[in-house]
Design an enzyme around this catalytic site. Sequence first.
Site, PDB file in Angstrom:
ATOM      1  CD  GLU A 286     -37.254  29.745 121.969  1.00  0.00           C
ATOM      2  OE1 GLU A 286     -37.873  30.723 122.385  1.00  0.00           O
ATOM      3  OE2 GLU A 286     -37.044  28.723 122.629  1.00  0.00           O
TER       4      GLU A 286
ATOM      5  CE  LYS B 138     -48.833  47.225 127.777  1.00  0.00           C
ATOM      6  NZ  LYS B 138     -48.752  48.328 126.853  1.00  0.00           N
TER       7      LYS B 138
END
Length: 562
Positions: free
Chosen positions: A246, A378
């Site tokens: 990114e 998670k």
Amino acid sequence: MELKQIQQIPLTSTSTSISSPVKHKKSITNIDYSFSENPNPAPSLLLYLTNAVFFAAVYFLLVSWRDKIRHSKPLHVISSSEMAALLAFAASFVYLLGFFGIIGSNPPQEQEQQEEEEKLKKKKENDDDHVVTPPPPPPAAIKSDPIIISSDDEEIVKGVAEGRIPSYSLESKLGDCKRAAAIRRKALERITGKSLDGLPLESFDYESILGQCCEMPVGYVQIPVGIAGPLLLDGEEYSVPMATTEGCLVASTNRGCKAIYASGGATSVVLRDGMTRAPVVRFSTAKRAAQLKLFLEDPLSFDTIATAFNKSSRFARLQTIKCAIAGKNLYMRFTCSTGDAMGMNMVSKGVQNVLDFLQTDFPDMDIIGISGNFCSDKKPAAVNWIEGRGKSVVCEAIIKEEVVNKVLKTDVASLVELNMLKNLTGSAMAGALGGFNAHAANIVSALYIATGQDPAQNIESSHCITMMEAVNEGKDLHISVTMPSIEVGTVGGGTQLASQAACLNLLGVKGASNKVPGANSRRLATVVAGAVLAGELSLMSAIAAGQLVKSHMKYNRSSNKP
Ligand code: ADP
């Protein structure tokens, strides 16, 4: 039957499409030569006629001058027919000189050839515009080394592609992980008819991931690592490795680090350190489930249960047991310290020990699952946000007014207002669960990938509330990030792989701490929080100053892009 058909789609089908631009070019070149070797008949006729005129004129003049000499007539007295012959001679002579390139412009043949070449060039350009030609292969595909398979291995590739040899068995059968990966990759390309060019195979230690990190490898993905920092945290300087694709992210975090550094650094505190696992068990009645709950939460039972739990590892030390009941079902959330390991394996082994132990006094207990999602791993869950999981860290800094103005290009009041309306109110409006921040997940994920953490745990590890307040009579900015469930380790999992270990080494937290067990993983958790603090500071400032779109246009829209 179906497999056979698929297998018959050879890799060459991919290579055909890749090589077809070359074929296209070649055919044009052929046309080119054929044109030049078969000259146009029009210029040839002209040449023959000129030659005929030239020799006829010469012949006529010689015969005419021989007669004059024989009859003793003066040569300089020229008749009209001689004049015509002289003119024809001169004209044809000049043409022939030009034709052979002795004088004047290119000979017609060359001109013609050039014209033809121009025409063909234009035709090719048009073809390129309008005809769908396969795109050239990407640069990486050209550069990547071909994978050479020996004739022995070719047989194994065939076996895997035809389903006779299980792909997962290659490592154990061959005893050579790199060779196994190369064969599996070749078979995969053959089965799918898709090329893996661009996915590197070489320069990777496949032995190091066996039985630990990744099964059935065919290569590895490259992710660039950028460095933000120095991050001045608790009096230490850290260069923070961030694996990301990114644009802006590293640059922005780096700017935040600069602002923190210029303001004297950040401070962090580890509030809690314990990994959790919560199995689900079922009884025939809710009353029996409640009896076990009372037993587990009775302080008098703790030592007995802890003894059973702690047998799993010299680093696993049971801290708490928190239970929740849903009818006849009981969820027991065990929390334990795990040294420098992130601790999922360790805590699971400890929980299994306790379940085995409980079966003696509660033989009617039906173990449904070692994990009952009350852990919670998670998945976004309030239990982690409220109770914490892994390391719970708070990190703060006071950013001076001039730093806010000069480095962050904004002002304290704008930042405080934006934080209140975006990170607090905006997130409340969105019904956020632990998402009271601007982009903690960006920094957490990049650091996790760089240092070999489990990137899927970014879900709860990115839970963060960012607070901002004007202090020192409203001049300076107090910023803090509170992160209750940072799940990190410096041993086990992906942390021992060469590149990830190098990034841990850069932070000075590679492997097990030789002073206090868990000191390295706790320090890593504080670096995560410190880097998040830097990231929050910089992004919030960019938004407050209206720079966000501009900086993304600069860093995310590289001119290298097609
Ligand atoms: P996790 O529990 O995070 O999945 P692993 O079980 O893969 O981690 O790795 C932990 C292993 O590392 C255990 O076998 C443990 O005994 C060993 N170990 C060595 N030193 C340490 C340490 N300082 N802290 C925690 N574990 C350690």
